[in-house]
Scaffold this active site. Structure first.
Site, short mmCIF file in Angstrom:
data_model
loop_
_atom_site.label_atom_id
_atom_site.label_comp_id
_atom_site.label_asym_id
_atom_site.label_seq_id
_atom_site.Cartn_x
_atom_site.Cartn_y
_atom_site.Cartn_z
N TYR A 214 -8.91 -8.78 0.54
CA TYR A 214 -7.48 -8.81 0.88
C TYR A 214 -7.31 -9.20 2.34
O TYR A 214 -8.15 -8.85 3.19
CB TYR A 214 -6.84 -7.43 0.67
CG TYR A 214 -6.86 -6.92 -0.74
CD1 TYR A 214 -5.74 -7.07 -1.56
CD2 TYR A 214 -7.97 -6.28 -1.26
CE1 TYR A 214 -5.75 -6.59 -2.86
CE2 TYR A 214 -7.99 -5.80 -2.56
CZ TYR A 214 -6.87 -5.96 -3.34
OH TYR A 214 -6.88 -5.48 -4.64
N HIS A 222 -1.72 -9.33 -2.78
CA HIS A 222 -2.76 -9.35 -3.80
C HIS A 222 -4.05 -9.93 -3.22
O HIS A 222 -4.03 -10.64 -2.22
CB HIS A 222 -2.32 -10.19 -5.01
CG HIS A 222 -1.19 -9.57 -5.78
ND1 HIS A 222 -1.37 -8.49 -6.61
CD2 HIS A 222 0.13 -9.88 -5.85
CE1 HIS A 222 -0.22 -8.16 -7.16
NE2 HIS A 222 0.71 -8.98 -6.71
N LYS A 269 -7.07 -15.66 -8.45
CA LYS A 269 -8.14 -15.27 -7.54
C LYS A 269 -9.26 -16.30 -7.60
O LYS A 269 -9.61 -16.77 -8.68
CB LYS A 269 -8.68 -13.88 -7.89
CG LYS A 269 -7.70 -12.75 -7.61
CD LYS A 269 -8.23 -11.44 -8.08
CE LYS A 269 -7.29 -10.30 -7.72
NZ LYS A 269 -5.88 -10.54 -8.02
#
Length: 315
Positions: A214, A222, A269
């Protein structure tokens, strides 16, 4: 610092029960979802009503009226307002139902009960890399011996954390010597590497990876990157005689990599394979493992794995 969700939720609930007007972030989210759902229902009902009126005019007067999808009679996102508890209560009072009067009388007859103190059910739980990082780099964490309840020194913490992964299945057996491929050393090397670069590192078990990175923390944003730790032996013969079973030390299957990459791509991600090179036993003695100075002989390399998604990558 992450939000204490349980404590906040229970404290607000006590205030709500006592008459105070306050909501938790979870309740606000659910209220917004309920308002959006009710707005769609009200708009659909208003459009159906206008269509029914147009149909009635055609049947009675013979005129063709095109039902309007916009206008003062059709609620929009700018004009529609959700029904508040005060308005619903006013409607119930105007109806004058005996059930409401009965419940009101019962509420007035009840006496005030003494509130019990709220017990804090939350506690901070740290992983071994997180605990050692705080104790070693910031000196802001004290770790106690569970048997003597005395604080452990930094060398004792260092040795104890390594021995946790080497504990024999039978307590009577002696603990093996420290190993260069100890899982604590591998994962702490990765944790310390990214923390020193300014990232907030959290456990990635939820997304089937080892760590999540992060920029500011889970409360603010996120995670942008998902980390899979991949140990690599400098000397392949060390893996054959090793007593530890390191995860991802052997080549993983293509189906496993594709599954992990797809799962993290769906949640925006980027998957990173972080390779940690374990020094060979032939050039490094086990005595070096008595201090964190052994990390000078470990190296960390990253490989980014991206999944091609045609629908997103056309531009």
């Amino acid at each position: 610092m992450e939000k204490r969700l349980f404590w906040e939720r229970e404290s607000v609930q006590k205030q709500v029960d006592s008459g105070a007007k306050k909501m938790t972030s979870e309740e606000i989210r659910e209220k917004r979802r309920a308002d959006r759902k009710q707005f769609k229902l009200d708009r659909a009902a208003a459009i159906a009503k206008v269509a029914a009126e147009a149909e009635t005019i055609f049947e009675t007067e013979g005129r063709v009226v095109v039902p309007a999808l916009f206008g003062p009679e059709i609620p929009s996102g700018a004009t529609w307002k959700p029904k508040t508890a005060e308005s619903e209560l006013a409607l119930e009072q105007e109806s004058g139902s005996p059930e409401n009067a009965k419940s009101k009388g019962e509420d007035e007859g009840e006496g005030e009960e003494e509130e019990e103190p709220l017990e804090d059910m939350e506690h901070l739980q740290l992983t071994l890399p997180e605990a050692f990082f705080l104790a070693w780099n910031f000196d802001c964490l004290t770790i106690l011996d569970p048997e003597t309840d005395e604080p452990l020194s930094l060398p004792e913490i260092w040795i104890t954390f390594q021995q946790i992964y080497l504990a024999p299945p039978i307590p009577t057996l002696p603990t093996p010597e420290l190993q260069l491929d100890n899982p604590f050393l591998i994962h702490y090397a990765v944790y310390h590497h990214y923390r020193s670069l300014g990232w907030v590192v959290k456990n990635g078990l939820k997304f089937c990876v080892d760590y999540l990175l992060y920029k500011r923390g889970p409360v603010f944003t996120h995670a942008e990157f998902a980390i899979v730790v991949c140990p690599v032996y400098e000397d392949p013969q060390d893996q054959e005689v090793s007593i530890t079973n390191l995860q991802n030390a052997s080549p993983f299957t293509w189906s496993w990599l594709s599954t992990i990459n797809r799962a993290n791509s769906q949640v925006m991600k980027t998957l990173i394979l972080t390779y940690v090179t374990i020094p060979a036993r032939s050039r490094l003695s086990r005595e070096m493992l008595n201090t964190p100075a052994c990390f000078a002989h470990y190296s960390v390399r990253e490989v980014i794995v991206r999944r091609f998604i045609p629908a997103r990558m056309r531009d």
